[in-house]
Design a protein around this motif. Structure first.
Motif, PDB file in Angstrom:
ATOM      1  N   LEU A   4       0.835  -1.188   0.000  1.00 10.85           N
ATOM      2  CA  LEU A   4       0.000   0.000   0.000  1.00 10.85           C
ATOM      3  C   LEU A   4       0.875   1.245   0.000  1.00 10.85           C
ATOM      4  O   LEU A   4       2.006   1.226   0.496  1.00 10.85           O
ATOM      5  CB  LEU A   4      -0.907   0.008   1.234  1.00 10.85           C
ATOM      6  CG  LEU A   4      -1.924  -1.127   1.316  1.00 10.85           C
ATOM      7  CD1 LEU A   4      -2.662  -1.056   2.638  1.00 10.85           C
ATOM      8  CD2 LEU A   4      -2.897  -1.059   0.167  1.00 10.85           C
ATOM      9  N   GLN A   5       0.335   2.315  -0.561  1.00 13.37           N
ATOM     10  CA  GLN A   5       1.099   3.558  -0.690  1.00 13.37           C
ATOM     11  C   GLN A   5       1.563   4.072   0.679  1.00 13.37           C
ATOM     12  O   GLN A   5       2.688   4.538   0.821  1.00 13.37           O
ATOM     13  CB  GLN A   5       0.228   4.611  -1.387  1.00 13.37           C
ATOM     14  CG  GLN A   5       1.009   5.786  -1.894  1.00 13.37           C
ATOM     15  CD  GLN A   5       1.921   5.413  -3.057  1.00 13.37           C
ATOM     16  OE1 GLN A   5       1.682   4.449  -3.764  1.00 13.37           O
ATOM     17  NE2 GLN A   5       2.961   6.167  -3.251  1.00 13.37           N
ATOM     18  N   GLN A   6       0.706   3.963   1.685  1.00 14.11           N
ATOM     19  CA  GLN A   6       1.063   4.439   3.020  1.00 14.11           C
ATOM     20  C   GLN A   6       2.236   3.638   3.585  1.00 14.11           C
ATOM     21  O   GLN A   6       3.159   4.207   4.167  1.00 14.11           O
ATOM     22  CB  GLN A   6      -0.138   4.324   3.948  1.00 14.11           C
ATOM     23  CG  GLN A   6       0.132   4.797   5.356  1.00 14.11           C
ATOM     24  CD  GLN A   6      -1.071   4.611   6.255  1.00 14.11           C
ATOM     25  OE1 GLN A   6      -2.108   4.125   5.818  1.00 14.11           O
ATOM     26  NE2 GLN A   6      -0.933   4.990   7.496  1.00 14.11           N
ATOM     27  N   ARG A   7       2.218   2.316   3.400  1.00 15.23           N
ATOM     28  CA  ARG A   7       3.310   1.473   3.899  1.00 15.23           C
ATOM     29  C   ARG A   7       4.607   1.785   3.155  1.00 15.23           C
ATOM     30  O   ARG A   7       5.678   1.790   3.755  1.00 15.23           O
ATOM     31  CB  ARG A   7       2.931  -0.003   3.734  1.00 15.23           C
ATOM     32  CG  ARG A   7       3.968  -0.954   4.250  1.00 15.23           C
ATOM     33  CD  ARG A   7       4.171  -0.856   5.748  1.00 15.23           C
ATOM     34  NE  ARG A   7       5.227  -1.747   6.155  1.00 15.23           N
ATOM     35  CZ  ARG A   7       6.178  -1.436   7.017  1.00 15.23           C
ATOM     36  NH1 ARG A   7       6.159  -0.279   7.634  1.00 15.23           N
ATOM     37  NH2 ARG A   7       7.125  -2.288   7.311  1.00 15.23           N
ATOM     38  N   LYS A   8       4.521   2.090   1.857  1.00 13.83           N
ATOM     39  CA  LYS A   8       5.707   2.464   1.094  1.00 13.83           C
ATOM     40  C   LYS A   8       6.336   3.725   1.666  1.00 13.83           C
ATOM     41  O   LYS A   8       7.548   3.815   1.836  1.00 13.83           O
ATOM     42  CB  LYS A   8       5.356   2.703  -0.376  1.00 13.83           C
ATOM     43  CG  LYS A   8       5.185   1.456  -1.179  1.00 13.83           C
ATOM     44  CD  LYS A   8       4.948   1.808  -2.628  1.00 13.83           C
ATOM     45  CE  LYS A   8       4.715   0.591  -3.459  1.00 13.83           C
ATOM     46  NZ  LYS A   8       4.512   0.921  -4.873  1.00 13.83           N
ATOM     47  N   HIS A   9       5.508   4.723   1.978  1.00 11.91           N
ATOM     48  CA  HIS A   9       6.024   5.971   2.539  1.00 11.91           C
ATOM     49  C   HIS A   9       6.676   5.736   3.900  1.00 11.91           C
ATOM     50  O   HIS A   9       7.697   6.353   4.216  1.00 11.91           O
ATOM     51  CB  HIS A   9       4.914   7.015   2.646  1.00 11.91           C
ATOM     52  CG  HIS A   9       4.481   7.570   1.327  1.00 11.91           C
ATOM     53  ND1 HIS A   9       5.347   8.227   0.482  1.00 11.91           N
ATOM     54  CD2 HIS A   9       3.284   7.552   0.699  1.00 11.91           C
ATOM     55  CE1 HIS A   9       4.704   8.594  -0.613  1.00 11.91           C
ATOM     56  NE2 HIS A   9       3.442   8.186  -0.509  1.00 11.91           N
ATOM     57  N   GLU A  10       6.111   4.837   4.701  1.00 18.46           N
ATOM     58  CA  GLU A  10       6.705   4.508   5.994  1.00 18.46           C
ATOM     59  C   GLU A  10       8.085   3.880   5.820  1.00 18.46           C
ATOM     60  O   GLU A  10       9.029   4.246   6.517  1.00 18.46           O
ATOM     61  CB  GLU A  10       5.801   3.546   6.767  1.00 18.46           C
ATOM     62  CG  GLU A  10       4.505   4.148   7.243  1.00 18.46           C
ATOM     63  CD  GLU A  10       3.556   3.108   7.801  1.00 18.46           C
ATOM     64  OE1 GLU A  10       3.944   1.916   7.913  1.00 18.46           O
ATOM     65  OE2 GLU A  10       2.414   3.480   8.129  1.00 18.46           O
ATOM     66  N   ILE A  11       8.190   2.947   4.880  1.00 19.40           N
ATOM     67  CA  ILE A  11       9.466   2.277   4.636  1.00 19.40           C
ATOM     68  C   ILE A  11      10.499   3.270   4.115  1.00 19.40           C
ATOM     69  O   ILE A  11      11.650   3.282   4.569  1.00 19.40           O
ATOM     70  CB  ILE A  11       9.289   1.103   3.645  1.00 19.40           C
ATOM     71  CG1 ILE A  11       8.456  -0.009   4.289  1.00 19.40           C
ATOM     72  CG2 ILE A  11      10.631   0.548   3.202  1.00 19.40           C
ATOM     73  CD1 ILE A  11       8.045  -1.100   3.327  1.00 19.40           C
ATOM     74  N   VAL A  29      16.199  -2.339  -0.845  1.00 16.55           N
ATOM     75  CA  VAL A  29      16.316  -3.596  -0.100  1.00 16.55           C
ATOM     76  C   VAL A  29      15.190  -3.701   0.921  1.00 16.55           C
ATOM     77  O   VAL A  29      14.590  -4.766   1.088  1.00 16.55           O
ATOM     78  CB  VAL A  29      17.704  -3.697   0.574  1.00 16.55           C
ATOM     79  CG1 VAL A  29      17.741  -4.840   1.571  1.00 16.55           C
ATOM     80  CG2 VAL A  29      18.789  -3.881  -0.464  1.00 16.55           C
ATOM     81  N   ALA A  30      14.867  -2.604   1.592  1.00 18.91           N
ATOM     82  CA  ALA A  30      13.791  -2.624   2.584  1.00 18.91           C
ATOM     83  C   ALA A  30      12.442  -2.920   1.924  1.00 18.91           C
ATOM     84  O   ALA A  30      11.638  -3.697   2.460  1.00 18.91           O
ATOM     85  CB  ALA A  30      13.745  -1.289   3.328  1.00 18.91           C
ATOM     86  N   MET A  31      12.195  -2.308   0.768  1.00 12.97           N
ATOM     87  CA  MET A  31      10.936  -2.561   0.051  1.00 12.97           C
ATOM     88  C   MET A  31      10.859  -4.020  -0.409  1.00 12.97           C
ATOM     89  O   MET A  31       9.816  -4.665  -0.271  1.00 12.97           O
ATOM     90  CB  MET A  31      10.818  -1.648  -1.164  1.00 12.97           C
ATOM     91  CG  MET A  31      10.751  -0.202  -0.826  1.00 12.97           C
ATOM     92  SD  MET A  31       9.129   0.274  -0.346  1.00 12.97           S
ATOM     93  CE  MET A  31       8.744   1.329  -1.677  1.00 12.97           C
ATOM     94  N   LEU A  32      11.952  -4.530  -0.957  1.00 12.68           N
ATOM     95  CA  LEU A  32      11.964  -5.922  -1.401  1.00 12.68           C
ATOM     96  C   LEU A  32      11.771  -6.870  -0.230  1.00 12.68           C
ATOM     97  O   LEU A  32      11.061  -7.874  -0.354  1.00 12.68           O
ATOM     98  CB  LEU A  32      13.273  -6.237  -2.124  1.00 12.68           C
ATOM     99  CG  LEU A  32      13.357  -5.772  -3.570  1.00 12.68           C
ATOM    100  CD1 LEU A  32      14.780  -5.910  -4.088  1.00 12.68           C
ATOM    101  CD2 LEU A  32      12.411  -6.572  -4.443  1.00 12.68           C
ATOM    102  N   THR A  33      12.375  -6.567   0.908  1.00 18.17           N
ATOM    103  CA  THR A  33      12.226  -7.421   2.080  1.00 18.17           C
ATOM    104  C   THR A  33      10.778  -7.473   2.530  1.00 18.17           C
ATOM    105  O   THR A  33      10.248  -8.542   2.859  1.00 18.17           O
ATOM    106  CB  THR A  33      13.123  -6.922   3.222  1.00 18.17           C
ATOM    107  OG1 THR A  33      14.486  -6.954   2.778  1.00 18.17           O
ATOM    108  CG2 THR A  33      12.980  -7.786   4.456  1.00 18.17           C
ATOM    109  N   GLU A  34      10.096  -6.335   2.509  1.00 19.05           N
ATOM    110  CA  GLU A  34       8.674  -6.296   2.873  1.00 19.05           C
ATOM    111  C   GLU A  34       7.846  -7.146   1.908  1.00 19.05           C
ATOM    112  O   GLU A  34       6.994  -7.933   2.323  1.00 19.05           O
ATOM    113  CB  GLU A  34       8.189  -4.848   2.862  1.00 19.05           C
ATOM    114  CG  GLU A  34       6.744  -4.683   3.208  1.00 19.05           C
ATOM    115  CD  GLU A  34       6.426  -4.884   4.676  1.00 19.05           C
ATOM    116  OE1 GLU A  34       5.251  -5.137   4.988  1.00 19.05           O
ATOM    117  OE2 GLU A  34       7.343  -4.795   5.504  1.00 19.05           O
ATOM    118  N   ARG A  35       8.110  -7.000   0.601  1.00 15.98           N
ATOM    119  CA  ARG A  35       7.372  -7.788  -0.389  1.00 15.98           C
ATOM    120  C   ARG A  35       7.676  -9.278  -0.265  1.00 15.98           C
ATOM    121  O   ARG A  35       6.784 -10.121  -0.400  1.00 15.98           O
ATOM    122  CB  ARG A  35       7.716  -7.309  -1.802  1.00 15.98           C
ATOM    123  CG  ARG A  35       7.123  -5.946  -2.115  1.00 15.98           C
ATOM    124  CD  ARG A  35       7.459  -5.489  -3.518  1.00 15.98           C
ATOM    125  NE  ARG A  35       6.869  -6.395  -4.502  1.00 15.98           N
ATOM    126  CZ  ARG A  35       7.290  -6.488  -5.763  1.00 15.98           C
ATOM    127  NH1 ARG A  35       8.291  -5.753  -6.188  1.00 15.98           N
ATOM    128  NH2 ARG A  35       6.707  -7.314  -6.613  1.00 15.98           N
TER     129      ARG A  35
END
Length: 89
Positions: A4-11, A29-35
């Motif tokens: 979600l856009q909000q979670r992306k902004h948090e990361i 790397v943080a975004m990929l780890t979340e996915r």
């Protein structure tokens, strides 16, 4: 499955290197780890979803290459990042 856009902004705000950073290797790397974590949960309950498993393996390879890049340029930044993300146990 997408973030979600909000979670992306948090990361992004949590892992950015400087104020206007949105695409540094740390953030990627943080975004990929979340996915990867979300997709791993999906695959635990959907064992026959081979197409998603292939995508997961592709994401893991991309994250591995980005981590190698960070490690090559800055050992302390690499260690701090893997500790914060809880990877490479």
């Amino acid at each position: 499955m997408a973030l979600l856009q909000q979670r992306k902004h948090e990361i992004i705000s949590e892992y950015q290197v400087h104020e206007t950073d949105t695409g540094s290797a740390d953030v990627q790397v943080a975004m990929l780890t979340e996915r990867i974590n979300r997709l791993s949960e999906h695959l635990r309950s959907n064992k026959k979803d081979h197409a998603s498993r292939q995508g997961l393996l592709r994401m893991i390879g991309t994250r591995k290459r980005l981590l190698a890049y960070i490690q090559k340029h800055s050992q302390e930044r690499y260690r701090a990042l893997i500790t914060r993300l809880g990877i490479r146990g």
